[in-house]
Structures are given as C-alpha cells and as structure tokens.
Enzyme design. Structure first.
Site, PDB file in Angstrom:
ATOM      1  N   HIS A 117       0.815  -1.223   0.000  1.00 25.86           N
ATOM      2  CA  HIS A 117       0.000   0.000   0.000  1.00 25.86           C
ATOM      3  C   HIS A 117       0.846   1.270   0.000  1.00 25.86           C
ATOM      4  O   HIS A 117       0.482   2.266  -0.602  1.00 25.86           O
ATOM      5  CB  HIS A 117      -0.963  -0.011   1.183  1.00 25.86           C
ATOM      6  CG  HIS A 117      -2.196  -0.803   0.881  1.00 25.86           C
ATOM      7  ND1 HIS A 117      -2.856  -1.543   1.819  1.00 25.86           N
ATOM      8  CD2 HIS A 117      -2.888  -0.965  -0.264  1.00 25.86           C
ATOM      9  CE1 HIS A 117      -3.896  -2.137   1.256  1.00 25.86           C
ATOM     10  NE2 HIS A 117      -3.934  -1.808  -0.006  1.00 25.86           N
ATOM     11  N   ARG A 137       2.675 -10.042  -0.680  1.00 31.46           N
ATOM     12  CA  ARG A 137       2.880  -8.862  -1.529  1.00 31.46           C
ATOM     13  C   ARG A 137       3.759  -7.807  -0.868  1.00 31.46           C
ATOM     14  O   ARG A 137       4.266  -6.902  -1.527  1.00 31.46           O
ATOM     15  CB  ARG A 137       1.524  -8.250  -1.917  1.00 31.46           C
ATOM     16  CG  ARG A 137       0.736  -7.729  -0.751  1.00 31.46           C
ATOM     17  CD  ARG A 137      -0.689  -7.380  -1.111  1.00 31.46           C
ATOM     18  NE  ARG A 137      -0.853  -5.985  -1.478  1.00 31.46           N
ATOM     19  CZ  ARG A 137      -2.023  -5.383  -1.607  1.00 31.46           C
ATOM     20  NH1 ARG A 137      -3.143  -6.066  -1.407  1.00 31.46           N
ATOM     21  NH2 ARG A 137      -2.102  -4.122  -1.924  1.00 31.46           N
ATOM     22  N   CYS A 149      -9.101  -3.350 -10.562  1.00 28.44           N
ATOM     23  CA  CYS A 149      -8.624  -2.190  -9.802  1.00 28.44           C
ATOM     24  C   CYS A 149      -7.307  -2.432  -9.074  1.00 28.44           C
ATOM     25  O   CYS A 149      -6.855  -1.584  -8.326  1.00 28.44           O
ATOM     26  CB  CYS A 149      -9.693  -1.721  -8.824  1.00 28.44           C
ATOM     27  SG  CYS A 149     -10.112  -2.954  -7.619  1.00 28.44           S
TER      28      CYS A 149
HETATM   29  C1  PEP Z   1      -6.135  -5.425  -4.612  1.00 27.62           C
HETATM   30  O1  PEP Z   1      -5.966  -6.260  -3.718  1.00 27.62           O
HETATM   31  O2  PEP Z   1      -5.787  -5.603  -5.794  1.00 27.62           O
HETATM   32  C2  PEP Z   1      -6.760  -4.133  -4.323  1.00 27.62           C
HETATM   33  C3  PEP Z   1      -7.145  -3.337  -5.271  1.00 27.62           C
HETATM   34  O3  PEP Z   1      -6.901  -3.773  -3.037  1.00 27.62           O
HETATM   35  P1  PEP Z   1      -5.691  -3.396  -2.046  1.00 27.62           P
HETATM   36  O4  PEP Z   1      -4.482  -3.098  -2.870  1.00 27.62           O
HETATM   37  O5  PEP Z   1      -6.154  -2.212  -1.276  1.00 27.62           O
HETATM   38  O6  PEP Z   1      -5.554  -4.622  -1.208  1.00 27.62           O
HETATM   39 MG    MG Z   2      -6.912  -6.125  -1.797  1.00 30.93          MG
END
Ligand code: PEP
Ligand code: MG
Length: 604
Positions: free
Chosen positions: A208, A482, A519
């Site tokens: 994030h 991630r 997204c």
């Molecule tokens: C995702 O997991 O791809 C997403 C858009 O949400 P976040 O990055 O906030 O987990």
């Molecule tokens: Mg997510």
C-alpha cells in the site's frame, strides 16, 4: 524540539565518503536528489531528534506518561470483556507489565534522554536494541525468545508516546525517507510536506505504501538490504526510480549527470496533458472505461481531467489512517458525499475498511503469524460489528440521491455477502424508522481470494458487480506475500494460474452481465494493459498518474491484436514462457509503445 538528527551535517571535504551505488527494485518511477531522513519503528515511525537542555524535563515527562498509558492498555487488555483473550494471554501480558516496571531499563532510557539530549523515541530504541541483542545471544531458546516480548513492549511505549497525535516530522524540501518498511499511515501523516522520494529495505510492488507513492508521484525503490545500517540522516543520495538504483554520497560529476532528469521529473505536470478527457479507445474502436482509485477528492479531480469516469475504488481505510482511528458516522458521511459529489453520475465504489488486526492498536498483543490470512477486511468487520454498522449506516445515508456503491473486501464466499446484506437491511430499516433519508447502494465484492474466483458464478447471483483486486489475487493464488521483498520473485503477475483466474472472472462477467472493474495495480501498469484487454477487461481503475500512460497504450493497439497475443500465451505452462512471449510480442509489434528502455522494469 528542533530539527532532525544531529548528524545531519554536510560532509566536509576531508571526511568525504566514497560514492556507493546500490541496486534496488524500482517500485515508483522518477528521479530525485536529496538528503536522507531515517525513519524507525513499525507501528509508529519516528526518527532521531536532538533536544535542547531546557527540553529534557518535558521529554522525561512524555516518557513517563507514555509508560503509564502503555501499562493502562495492558491492564485493559487482560481484563477486557469485549474480546476473546487466548488462555496464554494474561501470562504474556504480565511479563510485558513486568518489563514496563523494570526500573533499571527505564532509568537507562531516562539517562539517554538527559545525557545524549535525544527524544524519548530514540532513547527507547537505543536501550531496547541493546537488551534485544543481549536476549538474542542467550543459548537457551525459551529465554532467547523473550526478545519478542521486549520488542512488543518497546513498540507499545512508542505508540503510546504518540498519544494519538500526528507524526511531526520536520521534513526539508529535499528530504528522502529511508525506512525498513514504510507504513501507509506514515505517508498519509506526512500530509502536506511529502518527501522527495522513498527508500525501503522491504516491501513489494503492490504494498500500500508504494501504491500511495505512485499516487503521490514520488520515486520509490525497495529491496535495499540493511539500508538503515548503511545510511544516516543527512546523507546525500540520488534515487533512480526508473532503473532501480540509489547512489549514496554522489561525486560532483554524478550530481551533474542526474540534475537534469531530476529537475525534469519535478516539472512533469500531468494536468496539462492534451486531449486528456477523451475516452480511451483501441485502434479498432473499442472503448475501455477508465476509472480512478482515489481516496482523496483532489486526486479524483485530477483523474477526472485526465478522463476518469468514476471512482472504481475508494479505499475507505484512508480515513482511518488520516484520523488515527475510526472516523465517526458523520465524518464518514461528509467524506463519502464529498467524493460522490465530484464523481456525479459516474459514481463511486466505496470499499468498507480493509484493515488488519495489527492496525487496531489494542489488538497489538495478539500478534498474528500470517496477517494477510488473518483477521482483516470483511472478517474484522464481522468480528467487531459496531464499527462495521457505523460505516454501513454512513454509506446508506451518504448514498441518498448520490451514486455511491459498496464494495466488500476479501470476500471468500456467499455467507459473508448474505450476512452483510442482512445487516444492511436492518440498519436501513432502523434509519428509515428514525426518519433518516437513505439510499439504495449496489453491493459489489472484491474478487481477490482464490475461493471467490472458484465461486464466481454463485457470487454473481448474490452481488451487483465485482472489483477485481489483482494485488491480493496474485498474493493469494501464488502464496507470495505482496509486502515481502524477499519473495518478490515469486510474486509473478503473469503466472498462468493468475491469468486463468482473471479469465474465469471476466468470462463470468460477460455471461452474467455483471460489471467487473479491474482495480489492482495491474490495471494501471502499461505493460499489463494488452494482456488485460486480451482477457476481456473493459473497465480499468488506477491512480491518476497512470491514466495518461495507460490511455496511450490503449489508443495504440487494436483489440484484435491483444486476442492474438492471448492465443499465443494460453498454451504456456510456466510464467517464464508467458513473459518471454509477451516481451517478444512487444518488441516485434509494439516498439513504438514500449521502447526497450521503457520496457525495462515495467514487468513485476
Ligand atoms: C487489490 O488487492 O488488488 C486491491 C485493489 O486492493 P488493495 O491493494 O487495497 O488490497
Ligand atoms: Mg486487496
């Protein structure tokens, strides 16, 4: 308190350190030149501050108040009737309280403050680091592990010292943050005065903090092993976020070489891009809808000028980070209305809080071994329903006569959707009975957990739309954290398993007529655009800065060509095969869109 770390002096000619180049992983594009500010801590990040003699007494009082607060929190946790406490907890927390009462450790911290004239945070770090090193050297495994308790206690005092207040980092105009990991909340707290770039030891492309860095247009690189041991506040550094490189203590000649690209990067003004609000159409005339991932109204305003048609993902936990806790119902209503008014008929998809247990400070002690698989997102909401209900009420009220829809994060099956719908219905009825005006928001699911992909047909029956979260989907399908730089080589977006999952979601969407908005970061990365289009994506949501680049790619390719690319990829059995075919295809057919130096570093 005055400026940062006392070591922040320009290097004198006689102690000039040699230029050092460190290879890193580029996670946000751009070039920056500046001076390092080291950040420490995990929950609450801090740095070293030199204090004046006259400020020592105040700093000691701050320390004592922080310790008292930490003790009170521990007592509260042990006696809490509101949340389940594991059997072992009282014992663990008693140990923590004993550590807090350890007078020799506390007096050492006090001495550091008075003698070294440093802030309490720094003094705690110095002393606890020393104790932690001692524990780690103990041969007995059981005793050795007590260092974890010490880390917890130190983190708790550091958090208490913040007292819920905002982080006060006196960043200069040319500050470049160096941290082991950067918390998104720290970046949010830095607020107005953003750093020039970000360097970290750890973190993945889809962490994030780096999503935010890209949103803020800050160059960022990660994977710099032992960074905090190699640099100190005030060191000169050049950050090359195109090639994944940092240069410490640059020579004059190197400064000169990077001065122009750094200045050009600062001057890029994404708001002046011509024809920006034209729709994104492929060469053969297929329109792709561009939406924005946006939590800040000013960012959406920019995205709209660049052609975004709606907010595809509003990460509401931004409000939590901003106010260092759950915002009230009214605060939420105000924030949601604001973004919805900007989005108008294009609408906004507001995701309920996607928070982890570790972000709720009083949960701290229940350290989760696998936070990504733990009590987060919809699970946290359904476990502590009060906050979820407040948010759902705010969404119901804000959506009255506004285009606001609700997105539920980390959905793994139908039961969660049904439970949320039942709560929504009840809250809506109660609000109406109290004479409040409520809207009728659509309900969408984040598709980011493999179980949701396997249940996609059933989910389509129970929901109105999907948001495809590729960041988590890649993480969960490949079991590759991630946020963990050391497994970045396993986090492979083009893995055949990931492509199959995306294909399955997009096929179901076509068959059922349910919208899918992609997204995750994949949707804002030029490299992946032809692949997403070839798989059948028609709606892409991304940060504002990515819009011009993505539109450029869309308008330079034909949908037909992307289908051909996918036909070549589909038989591949390994990620390497897929990546090779994609690279070859790009070089052969689309060099005008992906020149070789542009291609470098684009794939993750
Ligand atoms: C995702 O997991 O791809 C997403 C858009 O949400 P976040 O990055 O906030 O987990
Ligand atoms: Mg997510």
């Amino acid at each position: 308190m005055e400026a940062i770390d006392t070591t922040a002096k320009p290097a004198a000619a006689f102690d000039k350190k040699p230029e050092i180049r460190l290879k890193a992983r580029a996670v946000s594009r751009g070039v920056a030149i500046g001076k390092i500010v080291c950040l420490y801590g995990s929950n609450r990040q801090f740095y070293r501050v030199h204090i004046e003699y006259s400020e020592i007494e105040r700093e000691l009082r701050r320390l004592r108040a922080g310790i008292t607060l930490a003790k009170r929190q521990l007592t509260h946790i042990v006696s809490s009737k509101h949340r389940p406490i594991p059997d072992s907890s009282p014992g663990i927390f008693d140990a923590h309280r004993m550590l807090l009462a350890d007078s020799s450790m506390l007096s050492e911290i006090e001495s550091e403050i008075s003698e070294q004239k440093v802030n309490a945070e720094w003094a705690i770090k110095l002393v606890t680091d020393k104790y932690i090193a001692k524990y780690k050297a103990i041969p007995d495994e059981h005793l050795r592990d007590r260092y974890i308790d010490l880390e917890d206690v130190s983190e708790r005092i550091l958090t208490s010292l913040g007292g819920g207040g905002r982080l006060q980092i006196p960043l200069g105009d040319d500050s470049i943050i160096a941290a082991r990991e950067l918390k998104p909340s720290t970046l949010v707290e830095l607020g107005e005065k953003t750093p020039r770039a970000v360097l970290t030891e750890n973190g993945g492309w889809t962490s994030h903090s780096f999503i935010l860095a890209r949103e803020l247009n800050l160059p960022a690189v990660t994977g710099l092993k032992n960074l905090l041991r190699r640099v100190k506040t005030g060191d000169d550094v050049i950050v090359d976020g195109y090639n994944g490189l940092i240069i410490l203590n640059p020579e004059k000649e190197t400064f000169r070489k990077y001065a122009i690209p750094a200045a050009q990067f600062k001057e890029v003004n994404f708001d002046n891009i011509e024809d920006s609000d034209k729709p994104a159409k492929t060469l053969d005339g297929h329109e792709i809808r561009i939406l924005a991932n946006s939590d800040v109204p000013s960012n959406y305003r920019r995205a709209k000028r660049l052609g975004a048609k709606g907010v595809g993902l509003y990460r509401s936990e931004f409000l939590f980070n901003q106010s260092r806790g759950f915002p009230s119902e009214n605060e939420q209503i105000e924030a949601y209305r604001k973004i919805a008014d900007l989005a108008g008929n294009d609408g906004v998809k507001i995701r309920t809080f996607d928070l982890g247990a570790e972000q709720l400070l009083d949960q701290n002690a229940n350290r989760e071994k696998n936070p990504a698989l733990g009590l987060r997102a919809i699970r946290l909401g359904l476990t502590y329903k009060n906050q979820l209900k407040i948010q759902l009420r705010a969404l119901l009220r804000a959506s009255f006569q506004r285009h606001i829809d609700i997105v539920l994060p980390m959905i793994s099956g139908l039961s969660e959707i049904r439970e949320i719908k039942a709560i929504l219905k009840k809250e809506s009825d109660q609000l109406a009975a109290r004479g409040k005006e409520v809207g009728n928001p659509l309900i969408g699911a984040m598709i980011e957990v493999p179980a949701a992909v396997l249940m996609i047909k059933e989910l389509a029956e129970e929901t109105d739309f999907f948001c495809l979260g590729t960041n988590d989907l890649v993480q969960y399908i490949l079991a590759a954290d991630r946020d963990n730089e050391t497994v970045a080589d396993w986090f492979r977006t083009l893995h055949p398993a990931v492509l199959r999952a995306i294909r399955s979601v997009l096929n179901t969407s076509r068959e059922t007529g349910k919208r899918v908005i992609v997204c995750g970061e994949m949707a804002g990365s030029p490299y992946y655009i032809p692949i997403l289009l070839g798989l059948g994506a028609t709606e892409l949501s991304m940060n504002a800065h990515s819009i011009p680049r993505v539109k450029r790619i869309i308008s330079g390719i034909a949908l037909e060509e992307t289908h051909q690319l996918l036909l070549n990829i589909e038989p591949c059995r390994t990620v390497e095969e897929v990546e090779n075919i994609v690279d070859l295809h790009f070089r052969k057919h689309w060099t005008h869109l992906f020149p070789a130096d542009f291609l470098r570093g684009l794939r993750r």
